[in-house]
Design a protein around this motif. Structure first.
Motif, PDB file in Angstrom:
ATOM      1  N   PHE A 169       1.190  -0.996  -0.418  1.00 31.34           N
ATOM      2  CA  PHE A 169      -0.092   0.261  -0.354  1.00 31.34           C
ATOM      3  C   PHE A 169       1.028   1.233  -0.140  1.00 31.34           C
ATOM      4  N   GLY A 170       2.170   1.045   1.008  1.00 29.40           N
ATOM      5  CA  GLY A 170       3.234   2.480   1.011  1.00 29.40           C
ATOM      6  C   GLY A 170       3.051   3.122  -0.467  1.00 29.40           C
ATOM      7  N   ALA A 171       3.803   1.665  -0.897  1.00 27.57           N
ATOM      8  CA  ALA A 171       4.670   1.540  -3.020  1.00 27.57           C
ATOM      9  C   ALA A 171       2.721   2.502  -3.407  1.00 27.57           C
ATOM     10  N   ARG A 172       1.945   1.823  -3.619  1.00 26.00           N
ATOM     11  CA  ARG A 172       1.037   2.043  -4.098  1.00 26.00           C
ATOM     12  C   ARG A 172       0.103   3.697  -4.170  1.00 26.00           C
ATOM     13  N   LEU A 173       0.425   3.860  -2.728  1.00 23.15           N
ATOM     14  CA  LEU A 173       0.239   5.290  -2.700  1.00 23.15           C
ATOM     15  C   LEU A 173       0.890   6.302  -2.821  1.00 23.15           C
ATOM     16  N   GLU A 174       2.088   5.981  -3.181  1.00 24.17           N
ATOM     17  CA  GLU A 174       3.126   7.231  -3.112  1.00 24.17           C
ATOM     18  C   GLU A 174       2.967   7.179  -4.487  1.00 24.17           C
ATOM     19  N   LEU A 175       2.898   6.118  -5.234  1.00 28.04           N
ATOM     20  CA  LEU A 175       2.607   6.617  -7.119  1.00 28.04           C
ATOM     21  C   LEU A 175       1.637   7.185  -7.473  1.00 28.04           C
ATOM     22  N   ALA A 176       0.480   6.583  -6.387  1.00 29.79           N
ATOM     23  CA  ALA A 176      -0.873   7.376  -6.884  1.00 29.79           C
ATOM     24  C   ALA A 176      -0.801   8.922  -6.921  1.00 29.79           C
ATOM     25  N   LEU A 177      -0.083   9.513  -5.939  1.00 27.72           N
ATOM     26  CA  LEU A 177       0.056  10.530  -4.944  1.00 27.72           C
ATOM     27  C   LEU A 177       1.139  10.880  -6.181  1.00 27.72           C
ATOM     28  N   LEU A 178       1.797  10.654  -6.768  1.00 28.92           N
ATOM     29  CA  LEU A 178       2.787  11.867  -7.406  1.00 28.92           C
ATOM     30  C   LEU A 178       2.172  11.069  -9.602  1.00 28.92           C
ATOM     31  N   THR A 179       1.398  10.330  -9.323  1.00 27.41           N
ATOM     32  CA  THR A 179       0.813  10.724 -10.633  1.00 27.41           C
ATOM     33  C   THR A 179      -0.467  11.316 -10.491  1.00 27.41           C
ATOM     34  N   MET A 180      -1.178  12.052  -9.633  1.00 27.22           N
ATOM     35  CA  MET A 180      -2.269  12.459  -9.018  1.00 27.22           C
ATOM     36  C   MET A 180      -1.141  14.497  -9.412  1.00 27.22           C
ATOM     37  N   ALA A 181      -0.257  14.467  -8.926  1.00 26.86           N
ATOM     38  CA  ALA A 181       0.289  15.471  -8.715  1.00 26.86           C
ATOM     39  C   ALA A 181       0.963  16.040 -10.656  1.00 26.86           C
ATOM     40  N   LEU A 182       1.198  14.811 -11.274  1.00 31.27           N
ATOM     41  CA  LEU A 182       1.466  15.172 -12.364  1.00 31.27           C
ATOM     42  C   LEU A 182       0.621  14.851 -13.635  1.00 31.27           C
ATOM     43  N   ASP A 183      -0.874  14.729 -13.153  1.00 28.83           N
ATOM     44  CA  ASP A 183      -2.103  14.667 -14.087  1.00 28.83           C
ATOM     45  C   ASP A 183      -2.358  16.986 -13.202  1.00 28.83           C
ATOM     46  N   VAL A 184      -2.781  16.850 -12.545  1.00 29.75           N
ATOM     47  CA  VAL A 184      -2.782  18.380 -12.103  1.00 29.75           C
ATOM     48  C   VAL A 184      -2.054  19.097 -12.773  1.00 29.75           C
ATOM     49  N   VAL A 185      -0.891  19.349 -12.372  1.00 29.70           N
ATOM     50  CA  VAL A 185       0.093  20.350 -13.613  1.00 29.70           C
ATOM     51  C   VAL A 185       0.224  20.505 -14.733  1.00 29.70           C
ATOM     52  N   GLU A 186       0.342  19.273 -15.237  1.00 28.77           N
ATOM     53  CA  GLU A 186      -0.218  19.184 -16.851  1.00 28.77           C
ATOM     54  C   GLU A 186      -1.514  19.804 -16.535  1.00 28.77           C
ATOM     55  N   LYS A 187      -2.391  19.688 -16.139  1.00 31.35           N
ATOM     56  CA  LYS A 187      -4.016  20.233 -16.691  1.00 31.35           C
ATOM     57  C   LYS A 187      -3.273  21.887 -16.570  1.00 31.35           C
ATOM     58  N   HIS A 188      -2.375  22.469 -15.706  1.00 27.12           N
ATOM     59  CA  HIS A 188      -1.909  23.580 -15.621  1.00 27.12           C
ATOM     60  C   HIS A 188      -0.303  24.381 -16.427  1.00 27.12           C
ATOM     61  N   GLY A 189      -0.123  23.209 -17.461  1.00 24.07           N
ATOM     62  CA  GLY A 189       0.563  23.591 -18.597  1.00 24.07           C
ATOM     63  C   GLY A 189       1.984  23.262 -18.361  1.00 24.07           C
ATOM     64  N   THR A 191       4.469  19.917 -18.778  1.00 26.27           N
ATOM     65  CA  THR A 191       5.808  19.151 -19.780  1.00 26.27           C
ATOM     66  C   THR A 191       5.682  18.538 -18.898  1.00 26.27           C
ATOM     67  N   ALA A 192       5.235  17.148 -18.724  1.00 25.81           N
ATOM     68  CA  ALA A 192       5.513  16.366 -17.877  1.00 25.81           C
ATOM     69  C   ALA A 192       7.576  15.436 -17.945  1.00 25.81           C
ATOM     70  N   ARG A 251       8.188  28.503 -20.440  1.00 24.30           N
ATOM     71  CA  ARG A 251       7.887  27.856 -20.680  1.00 24.30           C
ATOM     72  C   ARG A 251       8.543  26.391 -19.569  1.00 24.30           C
ATOM     73  N   ARG A 252       6.563  25.954 -19.099  1.00 22.94           N
ATOM     74  CA  ARG A 252       6.817  25.135 -17.921  1.00 22.94           C
ATOM     75  C   ARG A 252       7.137  23.068 -18.467  1.00 22.94           C
ATOM     76  N   TYR A 253       7.993  22.772 -16.978  1.00 23.62           N
ATOM     77  CA  TYR A 253       8.051  21.374 -16.967  1.00 23.62           C
ATOM     78  C   TYR A 253       7.737  20.712 -15.818  1.00 23.62           C
ATOM     79  N   ALA A 254       7.496  20.208 -15.848  1.00 21.16           N
ATOM     80  CA  ALA A 254       7.159  19.045 -14.707  1.00 21.16           C
ATOM     81  C   ALA A 254       8.167  17.966 -14.171  1.00 21.16           C
ATOM     82  N   GLY A 255       9.233  17.663 -13.635  1.00 17.57           N
ATOM     83  CA  GLY A 255      10.398  16.662 -13.836  1.00 17.57           C
ATOM     84  C   GLY A 255       9.123  15.888 -12.372  1.00 17.57           C
ATOM     85  N   TRP A 256       9.836  14.698 -12.892  1.00 15.36           N
ATOM     86  CA  TRP A 256       9.317  13.662 -11.737  1.00 15.36           C
ATOM     87  C   TRP A 256      10.748  12.453 -11.654  1.00 15.36           C
TER      88      TRP A 256
END
Length: 427
Positions: A169-189, A191-192, A251-256
């Motif tokens: 669950f810990g690994a899944r929760l972190e991946l879920a959180l970071l994926t949601m974060a990437l979706d949120v920032v992509e919505k704001h322009g 680039t992943a 120019r906006r970027y989102a780094g994982w």
């Protein structure tokens, strides 16, 4: 690196910035003195070099004994030119070394002083009252162990203190959180981006991480590379030595990326759990903007961070960080801190910094405008990282030992509504 013209024209403003940071004001005078010496040495060299070029024409036209005498003089002049060039190079090196010690000029309104002087701007949400729920909250490590989500003992066995495993669950929760974060920032322009985590010294130094806080950085000496503590570093280097076209907007970027920090000076602090660790995952926002748009972009990044905190249903506060706690590159920084129930206080989850043109001058990143080229402004901000799991687990725990999943995160966990010792629950 700061704007040298601005420093020459208004040294008192830089001295005030240094005072606010609790740093040396005399460094400003030392830089100006070194600048004068550098320019004087360069002028002397260029004058001698011009004389040498003119003298060369006389030698070419002379004959006989006159030519022999002129050749001897030319040799003396050549030696003097070489000596003056060495003086100019030495003065340039001394000046550059001093200039790189000067942190960014703070923005008007930044609180003076150290960490304890940061100004609280506002609070959002109400910290949960566990007494009303009839149970005493467990801390995130105890919860993580009960749920099979966090394993710090095996992390220490394999890698040493401040390392950990996220499992199940810990690994899944972190991946879920970071994926949601990437979706949120992509919505704001934004680039992943999946970034390198090893960078060259000129990139690490260019972003300002080899100054006052160089002891926080891991270095691979055999390869002369550095492990990054944030994807801000490779994202800042992405457009190094380039001229950007910002006519269509920032120019906006989102780094994982995984991030690595030595946590030097933190011995004995936050040793329990995963609040302060040597390795973690993070989604980081990074923007290249016109200098006049930097403060608006800074406010925009903070709003995105607050959107993420709201989605995670966390009570938090926003701080305007004091000058002495900014770091060399930042001209202003806002932190958000989430309420941690078992500590009875707020702890940092995000930072967002306006670095104005400090990094771009070092990394030679410019934009083309009507009047030629000029440095761009750079900004960075956390969208989410591993530390958020501390706040999520503690704030959303339930009396039966389970953890409720905030509604916004549920789609990223296959519709899971809670996770307990018996496993996942679904609506």
């Amino acid at each position: 690196m700061i704007d040298l013209t601005q420093l020459r024209e208004n040294p008192d403003r830089f001295k005030a910035s240094q005072r606010a940071r609790g740093a040396s004001e005399s460094l400003v005078d030392e830089i100006l003195s070194a600048d004068a010496s550098r320019r004087s040495a360069l002028t002397a060299f260029e004058a001698a070099r011009a004389e040498q070029k003119g003298f060369g024409k006389q030698v070419a036209q002379a004959k006989g004994e006159e030519k022999a005498a002129l050749v001897a003089q030319a040799k003396e002049l050549s030696s003097r030119v070489k000596a003056l060039q060495a003086d100019a190079d030495e003065a340039e090196f001394a000046f550059d070394a001093l200039l790189r010690k000067l942190p960014n000029l703070i923005i008007d309104g930044v609180p003076a002083g150290g960490e304890e002087d940061s100004a609280e701007l506002r609070r959002e949400g109400t910290p949960r009252d566990f007494s009303a729920d009839g149970f005493e909250p467990k801390d995130h490590q105890e919860l993580g162990e009960l749920l099979g989500a966090i394993d710090t003992s095996r992390g220490a066995k394999v890698s040493g203190a401040r390392f950990y495993y996220l499992t199940g669950f810990g690994a899944r929760l972190e991946l879920a959180l970071l994926t949601m974060a990437l979706d949120v920032v992509e919505k704001h322009g934004f680039t992943a981006t999946i970034t390198p985590t090893l960078v060259k010294p000129e990139v690490m130094g260019g972003t300002g991480f080899l100054g006052e806080h160089a002891d926080e950085v891991y270095r691979l000496e055999a390869d002369d590379l550095f492990l990054v503590g944030t994807s801000e570093v490779p994202l800042a280097g992405y457009h190094m030595d380039e001229i950007l076209d910002l006519s269509g907007g920032p120019r906006r970027y989102a780094g994982w990326s995984p991030c690595y920090r030595r946590e030097a000076g933190s011995y004995g602090k936050d040793t329990r759990g995963i609040l302060r660790v040597h390795q973690f995952q993070k989604v980081e926002m990074f923007s290249y903007v016109r200098a006049e748009d930097a403060e608006a972009e800074h406010a925009r990044m903070l709003a995105i961070q607050e959107e993420m905190l709201a989605k995670c249903e966390l009570a938090y506060r926003v701080l305007d960080i004091a000058a002495g706690d900014l770091g060399d590159s930042a001209a202003r920084k806002f932190d958000t801190e989430a309420w941690i129930p078992t500590q009875g206080t707020y702890r940092e989850l995000t930072s967002t910094s306006n670095c104005t043109t400090f990094q771009s001058r070092r990394l030679k990143i410019r934009e083309r405008g009507e009047d030629g080229t000029r440095p761009v402004a750079t900004l960075n901000g956390t969208a989410a990282n591993t530390r958020w799991l501390v706040a999520l687990l503690e704030n959303h725990q339930q009396a039966d030992g389970s953890v409720r999943i905030p509604e916004a995160l549920r789609p990223y966990l296959g519709g899971m509504t809670a996770y307990g010792p018996e496993g996942a629950r679904y609506a």
